[in-house]
Scaffold this motif. Structure first.
Motif, PDB file in Angstrom:
ATOM      1  N   ARG A  55       0.879  -1.182   0.000  1.00 37.93           N
ATOM      2  CA  ARG A  55       0.000   0.000   0.000  1.00 37.93           C
ATOM      3  C   ARG A  55       0.908   1.221   0.000  1.00 37.93           C
ATOM      4  N   ASP A  56       0.517   2.252  -0.718  1.00 37.75           N
ATOM      5  CA  ASP A  56       1.423   3.408  -0.869  1.00 37.75           C
ATOM      6  C   ASP A  56       1.815   4.030   0.483  1.00 37.75           C
ATOM      7  N   ASP A  57       0.848   4.070   1.423  1.00 37.82           N
ATOM      8  CA  ASP A  57       1.123   4.727   2.717  1.00 37.82           C
ATOM      9  C   ASP A  57       2.192   3.988   3.520  1.00 37.82           C
TER      10      ASP A  57
HETATM   11 ZN    ZN Z   1      -2.961   4.759   0.454  1.00 36.86          ZN
END
Ligand code: ZN
Ligand code: PRT
Length: 289
Positions: A55-57
């Motif tokens: 996930r990007d985060d």
């Molecule tokens: Zn995200």
């Protein structure tokens, strides 16, 4: 482990707005990744690269912790939650802006009109800093996802969300009022990366910069009377100077050069006035500068 056994570990978004651009960039660098459905880890066949799909985060944490050496994320992610990582290269895709948007007929407009209002966002830190800088006291309401529906369900007076085409705001009856920050995808690395990983990152960066330079430039070919070569050379200086090759028809030459995409349109008319004919503009795959 010898340098030849090493792999550079990169964290990429598994699914979402940056996923395609990230894999596409690697492909343009001559690095192919088979991203089988549901895969969390993959290896490139033609570069010592191991890929983690996340996930990007989570990507900045993985890079900061050393699980991955480098990663690709949106600048907005780091701005919201700074981490001990370095931004090594802007990548030019995933462009968007984080904007405050208000219901079309709300009468809200200037930053001051947000005073005392409730603003829904997934970026509370960036928004709080922006309001503070503009001396506005408003209530920042953190939501995760579907930010754009907050005003219509009575959860907030305005929103602060990522915008690219603007169609999501439009379909939700919202109007973009203030751009808080602009963002694009960036390559981040662990601070103080050294040894083999640092050398592999240099090799990868060299390829990325060649691809980016190529994307911003075009190869141009044209025919012109021999006497116009000095004039046209001034318009198309290229990387050193243009290539000039004689045509079979005497008194004519073919002139070849490199020009940045936006400059091309600026000089196109002048090229024609200088006698250029049969102008061809061709994409470049890689450009070693
Ligand atoms: Zn995200
Ligand atoms: O599952 P994961 O956590 O990895 O995904 P995510 O849902 O958090 O992220 P994702 O894929 O939505 O965004 C990843 C990154 O892409 C962001 O951090 C930005 O840097 C960048 N990016 C670029 C965008 C957009 N453009 C974008 N348009 N991120 C989100 N959006 C969303 C926005 O939130 C809104 O819902 O798209 C909608 C608006 O799009 P338009 O075109 O209608 O204006």
């Amino acid at each position: 482990m010898s340098f030849f056994d090493m792999k550079l570990k990169i964290a990429l978004q598994k699914q979402g707005k940056l996923a395609e651009g990230s894999i596409g960039l690697l492909r343009k660098c001559g690095i192919n990744v088979s991203n089988g459905l549901g895969k969390l880890r993959a290896e490139a066949s033609d570069f010592p690269l191991e890929i983690y799909f996340l996930r990007d985060d989570d990507i900045p944490d993985y890079v900061a912790d050393g699980v991955a050496d480098i990663g690709i994320i949106g600048e907005n992610v780091l701005a919201e939650r700074p981490q001990p990582v370095e931004t090594v290269q802007k990548l030019g895709f995933g462009r968007c802006r984080l904007s405050i948007a208000v219901p079309k007929r709300s009468g809200l407009d200037g930053v001051d009109s947000l005073s005392g209002k409730k603003i829904a966002t997934s970026f509370p830190n960036i928004l709080t800093a922006y309001l503070h800088k503009n001396s506005v006291v408003a209530e920042v309401h953190e939501v995760n996802g579907s930010v754009e529906i907050a005003p219509s369900v009575g959860l907030a007076d305005a929103v602060c969300d990522l915008v690219s085409s603007g169609s999501t705001l439009f379909t939700n009856g919202l109007r973009e009022a203030h751009v808080v920050m602009r963002s694009e995808a960036v390559l981040i690395s662990r601070s103080g990366l050294e040894g083999g990983a640092a050398r592999l990152l240099d090799l990868l960066l060299f390829r990325i910069r060649s691809v980016k330079a190529a994307e911003q430039n075009k190869y141009i070919l044209l025919n012109a009377p021999a006497e116009s070569v000095p004039n046209i050379s001034r318009l198309l200086p290229g990387m050193r100077s243009p290539t000039v090759v004689p045509l079979a028809e005497s008194g004519w030459v073919s002139l070849q050069s490199v020009i940045s995409e936006h400059e091309f349109w600026e000089v196109c008319d002048e090229l024609k006035k200088a006698g250029a004919e049969g102008i061809l503009v061709v994409s470049i795959d890689q450009m070693i500068v």
